[in-house]
Design an enzyme around this catalytic site. Structure first.
Site, PDB file in Angstrom:
ATOM      1  N   GLU A 127       0.857  -1.187   0.000  1.00 28.30           N
ATOM      2  CA  GLU A 127       0.000   0.000   0.000  1.00 28.30           C
ATOM      3  C   GLU A 127       0.896   1.241   0.000  1.00 28.30           C
ATOM      4  O   GLU A 127       1.857   1.295   0.758  1.00 28.30           O
ATOM      5  CB  GLU A 127      -0.893   0.022   1.243  1.00 28.30           C
ATOM      6  CG  GLU A 127      -1.892   1.172   1.183  1.00 28.30           C
ATOM      7  CD  GLU A 127      -2.876   1.196   2.350  1.00 28.30           C
ATOM      8  OE1 GLU A 127      -2.827   0.316   3.219  1.00 28.30           O
ATOM      9  OE2 GLU A 127      -3.679   2.128   2.368  1.00 28.30           O
ATOM     10  N   ALA A 268       2.220  -0.297  10.767  1.00 28.14           N
ATOM     11  CA  ALA A 268       1.876  -1.674  10.424  1.00 28.14           C
ATOM     12  C   ALA A 268       1.014  -1.679   9.173  1.00 28.14           C
ATOM     13  O   ALA A 268       0.591  -0.622   8.710  1.00 28.14           O
ATOM     14  CB  ALA A 268       1.108  -2.318  11.570  1.00 28.14           C
ATOM     15  N   MET A 269       0.778  -2.883   8.653  1.00 26.99           N
ATOM     16  CA  MET A 269       0.012  -2.979   7.404  1.00 26.99           C
ATOM     17  C   MET A 269      -0.912  -4.195   7.448  1.00 26.99           C
ATOM     18  O   MET A 269      -0.492  -5.296   7.792  1.00 26.99           O
ATOM     19  CB  MET A 269       1.000  -3.077   6.221  1.00 26.99           C
ATOM     20  CG  MET A 269       0.336  -3.261   4.881  1.00 26.99           C
ATOM     21  SD  MET A 269      -0.689  -1.817   4.445  1.00 26.99           S
ATOM     22  CE  MET A 269      -1.922  -2.617   3.436  1.00 26.99           C
ATOM     23  N   GLU A 270      -2.136  -3.955   7.004  1.00 25.42           N
ATOM     24  CA  GLU A 270      -3.217  -4.922   7.190  1.00 25.42           C
ATOM     25  C   GLU A 270      -3.335  -5.977   6.091  1.00 25.42           C
ATOM     26  O   GLU A 270      -4.437  -6.474   5.831  1.00 25.42           O
ATOM     27  CB  GLU A 270      -4.542  -4.152   7.301  1.00 25.42           C
ATOM     28  CG  GLU A 270      -5.029  -3.486   5.986  1.00 25.42           C
ATOM     29  CD  GLU A 270      -4.656  -2.022   5.830  1.00 25.42           C
ATOM     30  OE1 GLU A 270      -3.673  -1.572   6.454  1.00 25.42           O
ATOM     31  OE2 GLU A 270      -5.347  -1.324   5.054  1.00 25.42           O
ATOM     32  N   ASN A 271      -2.264  -6.361   5.419  1.00 23.76           N
ATOM     33  CA  ASN A 271      -2.332  -7.370   4.351  1.00 23.76           C
ATOM     34  C   ASN A 271      -3.222  -8.537   4.757  1.00 23.76           C
ATOM     35  O   ASN A 271      -3.142  -9.023   5.882  1.00 23.76           O
ATOM     36  CB  ASN A 271      -0.933  -7.915   4.075  1.00 23.76           C
ATOM     37  CG  ASN A 271       0.095  -6.828   4.028  1.00 23.76           C
ATOM     38  OD1 ASN A 271       0.003  -5.938   3.202  1.00 23.76           O
ATOM     39  ND2 ASN A 271       1.046  -6.862   4.957  1.00 23.76           N
ATOM     40  N   GLU A 304      -5.173  -2.925  12.752  1.00 27.11           N
ATOM     41  CA  GLU A 304      -4.887  -3.747  11.569  1.00 27.11           C
ATOM     42  C   GLU A 304      -5.853  -4.921  11.486  1.00 27.11           C
ATOM     43  O   GLU A 304      -6.325  -5.283  10.409  1.00 27.11           O
ATOM     44  CB  GLU A 304      -3.439  -4.240  11.575  1.00 27.11           C
ATOM     45  CG  GLU A 304      -2.371  -3.158  11.724  1.00 27.11           C
ATOM     46  CD  GLU A 304      -2.518  -1.986  10.775  1.00 27.11           C
ATOM     47  OE1 GLU A 304      -3.035  -2.173   9.660  1.00 27.11           O
ATOM     48  OE2 GLU A 304      -2.116  -0.861  11.142  1.00 27.11           O
TER      49      GLU A 304
HETATM   50  N1  B3K Z   1      -2.910   0.982   5.709  1.00 33.19           N
HETATM   51  C1  B3K Z   1      -1.603   1.148   6.263  1.00 33.19           C
HETATM   52  C2  B3K Z   1      -0.928   2.395   5.826  1.00 33.19           C
HETATM   53  C3  B3K Z   1      -0.205   2.273   4.555  1.00 33.19           C
HETATM   54  C4  B3K Z   1       0.606   3.525   4.271  1.00 33.19           C
HETATM   55  C5  B3K Z   1       1.223   3.465   2.935  1.00 33.19           C
HETATM   56  N2  B3K Z   1       2.072   4.580   2.663  1.00 33.19           N
HETATM   57  C6  B3K Z   1      -1.607   1.084   7.752  1.00 33.19           C
HETATM   58  C7  B3K Z   1      -2.892   1.388   8.384  1.00 33.19           C
HETATM   59  O1  B3K Z   1      -3.418   2.464   8.332  1.00 33.19           O
HETATM   60  O2  B3K Z   1      -3.468   0.500   8.942  1.00 33.19           O
HETATM   61 ZN    ZN Z   2      -5.319   1.721   8.814  1.00 30.73          ZN
END
Ligand code: B3K
Ligand code: ZN
Length: 880
Positions: A127, A268-271, A304
């Site tokens: 993302e 963090a990232m919600e993959n 997340e």
């Molecule tokens: N969705 C990600 C953020 C990604 C940022 C990319 N530059 C984390 C979050 O908000 O949960």
């Molecule tokens: Zn988020």
């Protein structure tokens, strides 16, 4: 200087994708010098696109293309066009299979976007637009596909191979290599793709969902961190339960994984099924994490996890809709944190951030609506406005609809849009359809930038017993927007009599025994409300619970504020009254620095807070904190930071000196015996002691010094140890300060998270010779330009939190920041663009400062090969 300026993308130009992807088959061959990515896309023309028979265009970034095949046939070089950022294939049929092979170099990827290496492991961050630097792909969130991913790597170096979904096959290969294949049954946009390969240990647990399914939970970390996952695992289970109970959301895959990596651009990232976390947002132990860090970890794990529904199952149509998932998910995680601890304290923390930083953003050159209309670089739009104001907008819908109808609305939203990529408007419509309420005017909150100002006046008619509140709303101009329309604002109020009791709010002469709190709905530029049956002039409690993200102006007297500080039934407003009083006192000293007196009633109010043990100690802990310098800057017309710093410090010294004995008593009273606990009560006690200690050392008090040294050496937790360190570092006890810093480093030098704390304590310290010390920190062996946490803990903390040093009248702080931004721009433009932020509001500062800030921005602007990220921020900041 950069010549090719990045393009502006407009919401108004949105078009549905010309081609869709039904299925993605990926094969990663991971090597020490790079990675080969084989991708096969099952694609078809989008029946909803009016574009017809246009060439296929896939996005790419920094890829070496090794081959393209259409329906199994290798294409000749002339049959496609590799433009670097696009792969164009002409004459594709209505339905086809496209195979692409690319070579990438994760080892030299310092942008930390796409596939990269961190501490010997491969990991991804896709993302918003990172997937295009893995392979050519229609990298936009409204293209949702099912992914199957096979990862091949050396078995010894990378025993753990992870991707989204469920593992379906694994085995050995020649040359000591092995593979694992993962399949994700849920269609998703490419930004939710993830891959991890490394030598990791796993912590396992199980969660049984409301329908009785057992979910396999795993947290993967480097072996040295194996003991620091328990808290995050418990937080995950609490989040899963909470989302079932409060939103009816059950987890959908059989496995949920979290991986901790050291080098990460954000938290963090919600993959899907495979969340990747910045180590600092997952690893914790009593010895190494502060209370604030534990709370942050709990909130981010929840955030997340909640994205699994608000973001993954229902995703964004385009990046203008980012707040659809972020605002809603921040709202959800703040409800969760409120339920896990003290709701009032959580509200105070959220509003502090909003008022200090988001209001500033909303009043500056980067101001944008919750749903922006244009952007150059989407990474620059992961802002406080999208996240925090976006959450406030959802909270207002909640305030207007009430618990039950809001839940009906969220149920409808998830059910109606499951598996779709939608807009903020779809969200609001679901809320309208479920509740029967018209949110037409409310939608302006998504379209208009700027913080509304409510100017409130009142009148009491003694003879009729009627009290009238007049409320005028105005929304300031922001870049590209003027003459804004009035917004729909929920304005929660209460009225108190002289004894501090809440009065019934009767909106007509006929009404009797009305409720003691009401949410008034403002929809016009001006509104008057009359409250009847009042025997005396009441004291108004306005915007209770901070029911809308607005500024309230009302001519409170100091008496009224003191009264509200001890009587307002709304805990948030009690705190806010204290803040307003302290702001008023500090501002008076800024205007008249030679005034001999600091308001004695403020001292008495603080004395009462310190000594009245019947008060909610969690609230007291917050009430004792003076408004920050950043907030005082935000409230100023043209800020003079040294003057703000001096006035605030003077109030602090005066309070500390007048309350010395009370502080010592408070410190002793709040010694928490027994086991370290994370209850809101224990957290409040530690916070109170640390405040008391900081104030005592502010006076260079000898007894305070002894207490600090004692605590520093004997604390059984990081909150206390760091509190003591911070107090010593900000005191005049130079030897103690240096010894403590040394001892702390020696003890924790192998723990990157603690070293980051150590950096930030120094970068925010108030001591003379600051900039020279900051430069030394950059030379320290533990400092690493490639690690965003380290950069943030020194450069970010200095420029964002050490305002007096950053705004040194000689301009050296600005020059320093400009240098670091230019340096980082080549390796990690996202982080560089974020670091520029303290300079962007140059117009806010007194002329002596603003000119030098502007010059620093111009210097960045003139750097050669400026990234698009920094270009956008700098150019918008310098625009008139
Ligand atoms: N969705 C990600 C953020 C990604 C940022 C990319 N530059 C984390 C979050 O908000 O949960
Ligand atoms: Zn988020």
């Amino acid at each position: 200087m950069r010549t090719n300026q990045p393009q502006t993308i407009y919401l108004s130009e949105y078009q549905v994708p010309a081609y869709l992807v039904d299925h993605v088959d990926l094969r990663f061959e991971l090597f020490e010098d790079g990675a080969r990515v084989h991708s096969t896309l099952a694609m078809r023309r989008n029946p909803e696109s009016a574009q017809g028979d246009v060439p296929l265009e896939l996005d790419g970034d920094s890829l070496t293309l090794e081959g393209v095949a259409l329906d199994g046939e290798q294409l000749e070089a002339g049959a496609y066009e590799d433009q670097g950022d696009k792969l164009i294939v002409r004459g594709v049929p209505g339905q086809f299979e496209l195979s692409v092979v690319t070579w990438i170099e994760p080892q030299s990827n310092t942008r930390l976007e796409g596939l990269y290496k961190s501490s010997g492991m491969f990991c991804t961050q896709c993302e918003a637009e990172g997937f295009r630097s893995i392979t050519f792909y229609p990298d936009r969130p409204d293209v949702m596909a099912r992914f199957r991913t096979r990862i091949e790597a050396d078995q010894n170096a990378y025993p753990i191979l992870l991707s989204n979904g469920n593992p379906i096959e694994q085995g050995s290969l020649d040359n000591g290599r092995h593979f694992v294949t993962w399949e994700d049954p849920f269609p998703k946009p490419a930004y939710l793709f993830a891959l991890v390969a490394g030598d990791l240990v796993e912590k396992r647990d199980t969660f049984t969902t409301c329908s009785g399914r057992a979910i396999d939970l795993r947290i993967y970390v480097e072996p040295r961190n194996a003991e620091k996952c328990d808290f995050a695992m418990d937080a995950l289970k609490r989040s899963m339960r909470w989302d079932e109970e409060v939103y009816g959301r059950e987890y959908d895959l059989d496995i949920f994984m979290i991986v901790a990596v050291d080098d990460f651009n954000m938290g963090a990232m919600e993959n899907k099924g495979l969340n990747i976390f910045n180590s600092s947002c997952v690893l914790a132990s009593q010895d190494t994490a502060t209370d604030a860090a534990f709370q942050r970890i709990e909130a981010i794990v929840a955030h997340e996890y909640f994205h699994n529904w608000s973001g993954n199952r229902v995703t964004c149509r385009d990046w203008f809709q980012l707040s659809l998932k972020e605002g809603f998910t921040v709202f959800r995680d703040s409800q969760f944190s409120a339920d896990m601890g003290s709701p009032t304290v959580k509200r105070i923390e959220d509003v502090t951030l909003l008022r200090t930083a988001q209001f500033a953003e909303d009043a500056g050159p980067m101001a944008h609506p919750v749903r922006p209309a244009s952007y150059m670089e989407i990474s620059n739009f992961y802002t406080l406005t999208i996240y925090e104001k976006g959450a406030e907008v959802v909270r207002m819908i909640h305030n207007l609809l009430g618990d039950e109808l809001f839940r009906k609305g969220s149920d409808l939203y998830f059910e109606r849009h499951d598996g779709q990529a939608v807009t903020t408007d779809d969200f609001v419509r679901a809320m309208e359809d479920a509740s029967g309420r018209d949110l037409g005017q409310f939608r302006l909150w998504y379209e208009q930038a700027g913080t509304p100002v409510l100017t409130v006046s009142d009148h009491y008619d003694n003879s009729r017993g009627v009290y009238r509140l007049n409320v005028r709303q105005s929304i300031p101009d922001t870049p590209g927007q003027s003459n804004k329309k009035p917004q729909h604002i929920p304005f929660a109020v209460g009225l108190l009599n002289g004894a501090g009791q809440s009065l019934p709010l009767n909106l007509s002469a006929r009404e009797q025994g009305g409720p003691t709190e009401r949410v008034l709905e403002l929809t016009e530029a001006e509104h008057s409300f009359e409250f009847h049956g009042l025997a005396e002039r009441p004291v108004p409690s306005l915007l209770q619970g901070f029911s809308a993200p607005v500024r309230v102006q009302y001519p409170w007297s100091r008496e009224q504020l003191l009264f509200l500080m001890s009587h307002d039934p709304d805990g948030f407003n009690r705190w806010d009254a204290g803040q307003r009083l302290a702001v008023d006192v500090i501002q008076a000293l800024i205007k008249a620095p030679d005034d001999a007196e600091v308001e004695p009633r403020l001292v008495e109010a603080y004395r009462q807070l310190l000594n009245d043990t019947s008060l909610d100690q969690a609230l007291v802990a917050k009430m004792l904190l003076l408004p920050s310098e950043a907030y005082l800057v935000e409230l100023a017309e043209r800020a003079d930071v040294p003057a703000i710093h001096a006035a605030r410090k003077r109030v602090l010294s005066h309070l500390a000196a007048s309350l010395r004995d009370d502080l010592l008593a408070c410190y002793q009273r709040h010694l928490v015996p027994g086991e370290y606990q994370l209850t809101s009560d224990a957290i409040a006690q530690r916070s109170l002691r640390n405040t008391a200690l900081a104030w005592l050392l502010h006076l260079d008090d000898e007894q305070g010094r002894e207490l600090a040294l004692e605590l520093f050496h004997n604390a059984d937790n990081m909150t206390d140890r760091l509190g003591a360190l911070r107090a010593l570092v900000n005191s005049g006890f130079e030897d103690d300060r240096n010894h403590a810093l040394e001892a702390f480093y020696e003890r924790f030098r192998d723990d990157p998270q603690v070293v980051e704390l150590w950096f930030s304590v120094q970068a925010s310290s108030d001591q003379a010779g600051q900039l020279a010390q900051i430069r030394q920190l950059l030379e320290h062996p533990a400092f690493d330009w490639k690690n965003p946490n380290k950069v943030r803990s020194v450069v970010g903390v200095f420029a964002g939190q050490n305002l007096a040093a950053f705004h040194n009248p000689d301009g050296s702080g600005y020059q320093f920041l400009a240098d670091q931004v230019c340096r980082l721009d080549d390796s990690n433009p996202q982080i560089a663009a974020r670091l520029v932020s303290p300079l962007t509001r140059w117009k806010k500062f007194a002329p002596h400062y603003s000119g030098q800030m502007k010059a620093a921005l111009e210097r960045i602007r003139d750097k050669s090969e400026l990234s698009g990220d920094v270009y956008e921020v700098v150019h918008k900041s310098l625009a008139d």
